[in-house]
Write a protein that holds these residues in place. Structure first.
Motif, PDB file in Angstrom:
ATOM      1  N   CYS A  24       6.260   1.674  -8.362  1.00  0.00           N
ATOM      2  CA  CYS A  24       4.469   2.686  -7.914  1.00  0.00           C
ATOM      3  C   CYS A  24       3.981   1.550  -7.290  1.00  0.00           C
ATOM      4  CB  CYS A  24       4.116   2.846  -9.279  1.00  0.00           C
ATOM      5  SG  CYS A  24       5.379   3.812 -10.856  1.00  0.00           S
ATOM      6  N   VAL A  25       4.055   0.807  -7.100  1.00  0.00           N
ATOM      7  CA  VAL A  25       3.543  -0.359  -6.906  1.00  0.00           C
ATOM      8  C   VAL A  25       3.451  -0.413  -5.464  1.00  0.00           C
ATOM      9  CG1 VAL A  25       1.652  -2.457  -7.389  1.00  0.00           C
ATOM     10  CG2 VAL A  25       1.663  -0.848  -8.601  1.00  0.00           C
ATOM     11  N   ALA A  26       2.677  -1.389  -4.580  1.00  0.00           N
ATOM     12  CA  ALA A  26       3.039  -2.148  -3.676  1.00  0.00           C
ATOM     13  C   ALA A  26       1.226  -3.333  -3.397  1.00  0.00           C
ATOM     14  CB  ALA A  26       3.440  -1.622  -2.621  1.00  0.00           C
ATOM     15  N   PHE A  27       2.317  -4.795  -2.605  1.00  0.00           N
ATOM     16  CA  PHE A  27       1.248  -5.254  -2.127  1.00  0.00           C
ATOM     17  C   PHE A  27       0.537  -5.573  -0.801  1.00  0.00           C
ATOM     18  CE2 PHE A  27       3.397  -6.651  -6.239  1.00  0.00           C
ATOM     19  CZ  PHE A  27       2.373  -7.104  -6.602  1.00  0.00           C
ATOM     20  N   THR A  28       1.180  -4.954  -0.608  1.00  0.00           N
ATOM     21  CA  THR A  28       1.237  -4.623   0.867  1.00  0.00           C
ATOM     22  C   THR A  28       0.918  -2.684   1.340  1.00  0.00           C
ATOM     23  OG1 THR A  28       2.829  -4.856   2.081  1.00  0.00           O
ATOM     24  CG2 THR A  28       1.372  -6.326   2.615  1.00  0.00           C
ATOM     25  N   ASN A  29      -0.063  -1.970   2.571  1.00  0.00           N
ATOM     26  CA  ASN A  29      -0.299  -0.753   2.615  1.00  0.00           C
ATOM     27  C   ASN A  29       0.499  -0.164   3.601  1.00  0.00           C
ATOM     28  OD1 ASN A  29      -0.685   2.326   2.935  1.00  0.00           O
ATOM     29  ND2 ASN A  29      -2.633   1.409   2.340  1.00  0.00           N
ATOM     30  N   PRO A  30       1.960   0.525   3.840  1.00  0.00           N
ATOM     31  CA  PRO A  30       2.236   0.729   5.406  1.00  0.00           C
ATOM     32  C   PRO A  30       1.575   1.849   5.614  1.00  0.00           C
ATOM     33  CG  PRO A  30       3.269   2.075   3.313  1.00  0.00           C
ATOM     34  CD  PRO A  30       2.729   1.404   2.424  1.00  0.00           C
ATOM     35  N   GLY A  31       0.714   2.745   5.063  1.00  0.00           N
ATOM     36  CA  GLY A  31      -0.631   3.019   5.707  1.00  0.00           C
ATOM     37  C   GLY A  31      -0.361   4.401   4.350  1.00  0.00           C
ATOM     38  N   SER A  32      -0.052   4.643   3.942  1.00  0.00           N
ATOM     39  CA  SER A  32      -0.318   6.147   3.236  1.00  0.00           C
ATOM     40  C   SER A  32      -0.565   5.361   1.560  1.00  0.00           C
ATOM     41  CB  SER A  32       1.329   7.696   3.158  1.00  0.00           C
ATOM     42  OG  SER A  32       2.138   6.534   2.605  1.00  0.00           O
ATOM     43  N   TYR A  33      -0.473   5.122   1.497  1.00  0.00           N
ATOM     44  CA  TYR A  33      -0.456   4.535  -0.193  1.00  0.00           C
ATOM     45  C   TYR A  33      -1.944   4.371  -0.926  1.00  0.00           C
ATOM     46  CZ  TYR A  33       4.351   2.889  -0.685  1.00  0.00           C
ATOM     47  OH  TYR A  33       5.544   2.720  -0.281  1.00  0.00           O
ATOM     48  N   PHE A  34      -2.277   4.374  -1.685  1.00  0.00           N
ATOM     49  CA  PHE A  34      -3.732   4.417  -2.525  1.00  0.00           C
ATOM     50  C   PHE A  34      -3.779   2.900  -3.040  1.00  0.00           C
ATOM     51  CE2 PHE A  34      -7.053   4.811  -5.711  1.00  0.00           C
ATOM     52  CZ  PHE A  34      -7.572   5.786  -5.033  1.00  0.00           C
ATOM     53  N   PRO A  35      -5.117   2.631  -2.646  1.00  0.00           N
ATOM     54  CA  PRO A  35      -5.742   1.003  -2.872  1.00  0.00           C
ATOM     55  C   PRO A  35      -6.078   0.651  -3.892  1.00  0.00           C
ATOM     56  CG  PRO A  35      -7.098   1.725  -1.299  1.00  0.00           C
ATOM     57  CD  PRO A  35      -6.237   3.338  -1.587  1.00  0.00           C
TER      58      PRO A  35
END
Length: 999
Positions: A24-35
């Motif tokens: 569900c979670v990431a620590f970098t944003n490829p462009g489409s993720y929610f901060p």
């Protein structure tokens, strides 16, 4: 901290560390993720003011978790229909039917969660509410579904479920993003733990930690931490501590707190109707715990428990056992028990004001003798869950059959990681293999016992990983199988310690070996003679493996951030150190006793080592208790040495050790010779030198063959204080001796032994059999002559070398050292029948693997008709035969302890076939009633104590040469570990001989 570890820690900033669920979670944003947090700013949390209090509490946990991970605290807005000032971006959390999520659903096309049990989803939604341009919407189908979704995001951000209970540091990230994820209904509806046998450790720790020294230890402060842990682990039900607590009485906040968190409360197999037995009955009951003579008082007692629990989510244990975890009296009969349950259901109907009590969850635990009532024809209403049980040692006793699988209440399993009872208590340290848990619980699930799973976790610590696996597997059984259990452990290690994959795998190997060693024989059952001190290098290999694991663990420790060392100590380092210390102490005590019988001065050195190791055991306990300013004081108080019977000793006791005179030389002289595979000692008399036990012929035999051990050892050691020079010489060129001379100088009480190794150079041996003599001689100043005199000793030994050669066209296992042995997983051919086959379970059992039929809920087969495994082996010798005459071989099949789980109608069985002879059906475990265990099952030297069932059969008229053994399936749920064929030279060992050479 090394440079590679620093690089890894930098890389881990972009890696999610969580176990088993969809990311569900990431620590970098490829462009489409929610901060969640980006650029130093945190997105606000939005929850419905009318949502369940447990959901709002978990939302505050998420708020704090985000702050602990990123250093930025998001705001938490409690929304209601009059709320107008909303942020342009928000994290919306809530149950799908809360006012907030109803409002969101009017503006977004979201899939329905209605009617699902504990499911959740999370997605990025545009314009979910007026004024909110975009949101991350995390919804649950009910309160726990929402809570699980929240905690899944917390875990993936870097908050371990064990952040408090094992002090795992929260991982740090500057930014956190979310992409969305979902999880449907859990595989098992109710998934929980049982705190049990809580004295001396858990009770004493809780008393110190959560009270001022007086009052009940298990209060709402204690349970608040526990409820949160259960939910973070995706569990949902608790059997509370029983022996030192009364959950509903000790602290009047306990029951409402459980409901506030969202944890279902129940009681154990001996505590019906939400009352803690025996404590509550002893305190508040009147008369005998006997429904036959005291029905009115018992009915009133149970009514109070039901009324007390009515406002809260509960699962009622029904039925009745004797007071104090005992069977009911002899007057108990099926009709009486049926009347008891009918009375209890009447209480439920009355208190809840319902005509049909089936709307309130109930379970009847078929534990020990209770199961016999069911198997004898007792009936209970169809909505009551039948909670089957294991044998207290992790072996399932019974599972649903026939129309039992279609009961409305379903079925479940009560399992054990901890036990008090015969043949020994085991509740000190981890001793359960995850592969064993998977195998038994996979069988349980496939046999449709999936309504309720409870595991007895004793004090909870040190069973952290075991507990998490049990609940994680129950949450999603499709995620884990026998082939990816290593992935679970690897993900667990990476999550807890944030180490590179290689070091995380080292941790997996450490834990895997420690639990394998402790599962072979529980530490409480180990003694100084458990493992062979002279045969097959058994004890030496165990200590060598432990030493390697110990060095690896210390290397990891030295590289860890100091903030992580407390968690590492609790979860990895202490279980290893404590287990290693205990095992080394017992092996050294065994060697001490052996050396004393061999008149060796090293007896005294080993005595000192045993004393030091005994004190080290307490030092490790003290180190645990003083971690983090004494946070875990008392949690390792459990005694574990010196058992005289099943019950725990009141104090640890060091194993018996001996000493010999340090200033007196043994009667035969200064030099003592001992050899591989023998308990004897030379020169002089020793009961193990020969059958006569005195005046034995000089020398003994050291046999070699082509496919046996490459080397065999001879120990040269001191028989007293005198220094001596020694030499070793042979009369043949093909026998190699690793050292041919030396000096033994007894001094400072240290180890005097020199171990030399003998080996055969087969290229120099031209005959099929070679004979050699090796002479050991010594010279020393004699204690009994004038100071200038010299004492000499000469000890000859004889070597026989058999140059055996298997045909070049043969592939398989080859006899060597008087036996052929192989792991059951190492078959030459695996022959399936339709979709049924023998599958391998890695990291299982006493050595390395097990094999079992799949599917595990499959049908039985007649002898010779089912799936089979075939093993090719080659013989050079047989018992009673020779090169021209057929002889006999004795085969031992090693099976894991297992019980007939199909209603005592079909014993567990398999068949063995040698070559083209008739297959022999084997049924190792006799069918007995549910009220008892099979003969030899739970004795101190029985099947569960030894973690194996050995079945020995003899094949007569066996020729030399190539043979094939076929293992046939008869029943499912049989797990085979090893096969051993004795051709005349098999020696005793606890684990059996090493696997034979394969060509």
């Amino acid at each position: 901290m090394g440079p590679l570890l620093i690089l890894w820690l930098a890389a881990i900033l972009v890696r999610v560390l969580a176990i088993g669920q969809s990311p569900c979670v990431a620590f970098t944003n490829p462009g489409s993720y929610f901060p969640f947090v980006a650029g130093g700013s945190a997105t606000s949390l939005l929850a419905s003011a009318d949502d369940d209090p447990g959901v709002l509490r978990a939302a505050r946990d998420l708020q704090n978790d985000i702050a602990n991970v990123t250093g930025v605290l998001p705001s938490l807005i409690l929304w209601n229909t009059s709320t107008t000032a909303l942020p342009s971006s928000a994290i919306i959390v809530g149950t799908y039917n809360s006012s907030l999520l109803n409002a969101v659903s009017q503006n977004a096309n979201l899939s329905s969660l209605a009617g699902q049990w504990e499911a959740y989803d999370a997605s990025i939604v545009a314009a979910p509410l007026p004024g909110v341009q975009t949101a991350y919407v995390l919804r649950g189908s009910d309160r726990r579904g929402t809570i699980y979704g929240i905690y899944e995001h917390s875990e993936q951000m870097g908050v371990s479920p064990w952040y408090w209970w094992a002090d795992v540091p929260i991982k740090q990230h500057q930014e956190v993003y979310a992409s969305g994820c979902a999880h449907g209904a859990p595989s098992v509806q109710y998934r929980g733990i049982f705190l049990n046998d809580e004295q001396p450790a858990l009770q004493s720790w809780a008393q110190l930690t959560f009270t001022n020294g007086t009052g009940p230890p298990f209060n709402h402060y204690f349970y608040g931490h526990l409820f949160e842990l259960i939910l973070r682990l995706k569990g949902n039900i608790l059997w509370p501590a029983q022996w030192a607590g009364m959950f509903g009485v000790d602290d009047l906040e306990n029951q409402p707190l459980a409901n506030y968190y969202g944890v279902v409360m129940s009681t154990s197999h001996e505590e019906p109707m939400m009352r803690s037995t025996p404590n509550e009955w002893n305190a508040f009951g009147s008369g005998a715990w006997d429904f036959n003579t005291n029905a009115a008082n018992l009915t009133a007692f149970w009514t109070v428990g039901t009324e007390r629990a009515r406002p809260y989510e509960s699962l009622y244990s029904v039925g009745m056992r004797g007071n104090g975890d005992l069977p009911l009296g002899p007057a108990t009969n099926i009709a009486l028990l049926e009347k008891i349950i009918a009375t209890q259901r009447g209480i439920i109907s009355s208190v809840y004001n319902v005509s049909d009590p089936s709307v309130i969850p109930q379970a009847w635990c078929l534990y020990k003798e209770v199961e016999d009532y069911w198997d004898s024809g007792m009936t209970v209403p169809d909505d009551i869950t039948l909670l089957w049980a294991d044998d207290n040692w992790g072996n399932v006793r019974r599972l649903p059959t026939g129309n039992e699988t279609s009961r409305a209440g379903g079925a479940g399993m009560y399992y054990h990681f901890d036990y008090v009872g015969s043949p020994r208590d085991y509740k000190w340290i981890r001793s359960t293999q995850l592969a064993k848990v998977w195998e038994q619980m996979h069988l349980t699930y496939e046999r449709q016992a999936s309504r309720l799973w409870i595991v007895n976790v004793g004090d909870l610590k040190p069973y952290e990983q075991d507990t998490e696996f049990f609940l994680t597997y129950a949450y999603n059984v499709s995620r884990w199988d026998q082939y990816n259990l290593n992935d679970f452990s690897l993900a667990w290690a990476e999550r807890e310690f944030a180490l590179p994959p290689a070091q995380s795998q080292d941790i997996v190997d450490i834990i895997g070996n420690v639990t394998r060693f402790n599962a072979r024989r529980k530490p409480e059952l180990v003694n100084s003679t458990t493992y062979s001190l002279t045969n097959y290098g058994e004890a030496d290999d165990i200590l060598a493996t432990y030493a390697t694991l110990n060095a690896t663990s210390w290397a990891i420790w030295d590289q860890l951030d100091p903030a992580t060392q407390a968690a590492y100590f609790q979860l990895v380092h202490h279980p290893l150190q404590a287990s290693y210390t205990l095992q080394k102490m017992y092996i050294y005590a065994g060697l001490n006793n052996l050396y004393a019988s061999q008149a060796r001065l090293d007896t005294n050195w080993l005595n000192d080592e045993v004393v030091q190791l005994f004190e080290q055991d307490y030092a490790l306990e003290h180190q645990y208790h003083t971690l983090l300013d004494g946070k875990w004081q008392h949690i390792m108080d459990q005694t574990h040495m010196g058992y005289a019977y099943w019950q725990q000793p009141m104090q640890n006791t060091m194993p018996a050790v001996n000493r010999v005179p340090s200033q007196k030389t043994a009667l035969p002289g200064a030099m003592r010779i001992t050899i591989d595979g023998s308990l004897g000692a030379w020169p002089g008399d020793d009961q193990f030198d020969c059958a006569q036990m005195y005046s034995c012929p000089t020398g003994s035999l050291l046999p070699f063959d082509t496919y046996g051990p490459v080397q065999r050892w001879v120990d040269i050691s001191a028989g007293g204080p005198a220094t001596f020079n020694w030499t070793a010489s042979s009369n043949v060129s093909w026998l190699s001796i690793s050292e041919t001379s030396g000096t033994v100088t007894p001094a400072n009480g240290g180890n005097t032994t020199t171990r030399i190794w003998l080996s055969v150079d087969w290229t120099q041996l031209n005959a099929s059999v070679g004979y050699a003599q090796i002479n050991f001689s010594s010279t020393s100043a004699s204690q009994y002559l004038f100071k200038e005199a010299i004492a000499t000793q000469l000890v000859p030994f004889y070597v026989e070398a058999y140059k055996t050669v298997a045909p070049s066209n043969f592939t398989g296992f080859v006899e060597g050292d008087g036996y052929v042995a192989w792991d059951a997983a190492h078959a030459a051919r695996n022959n399936s029948v339709n979709d049924t086959y023998w599958g391998v379970i890695p990291n299982y059992g006493r050595n390395s693997t097990g094999v079992t039929p799949f599917p595990v809920a499959g049908n039985n087969f007649s002898v010779g008709a089912g799936p089979s495994l075939q093993y090719d082996f080659y013989l050079f010798n047989t018992l009673g035969g020779n090169s021209t005459q057929n002889g006999n071989i004795t085969l031992t099949a090693v099976m894991s302890p297992s019980l007939d789980n199909r209603g005592y109608s079909r014993p567990l069985g398999f068949a063995l076939q040698l070559d083209n002879s008739s297959a022999v059906p084997i049924y190792p475990v006799p069918i007995v009633s549910a009220a008892e265990q099979p003969p030899g099952w739970d004795t101190p030297d029985g099947w569960v104590a030894n973690s194996m069932i050995n079945t020995t059969i003899q094949f007569n008229g066996t020729a030399l040469g190539k043979h094939t053994l076929t293992l046939w399936q008869i029943e499912a749920a049989v797990v085979m570990q090893k096969f051993i064929i004795n051709t005349g030279g098999l020696r005793y060992s606890y684990l059996g001989p090493p696997e034979s050479a394969y060509v």
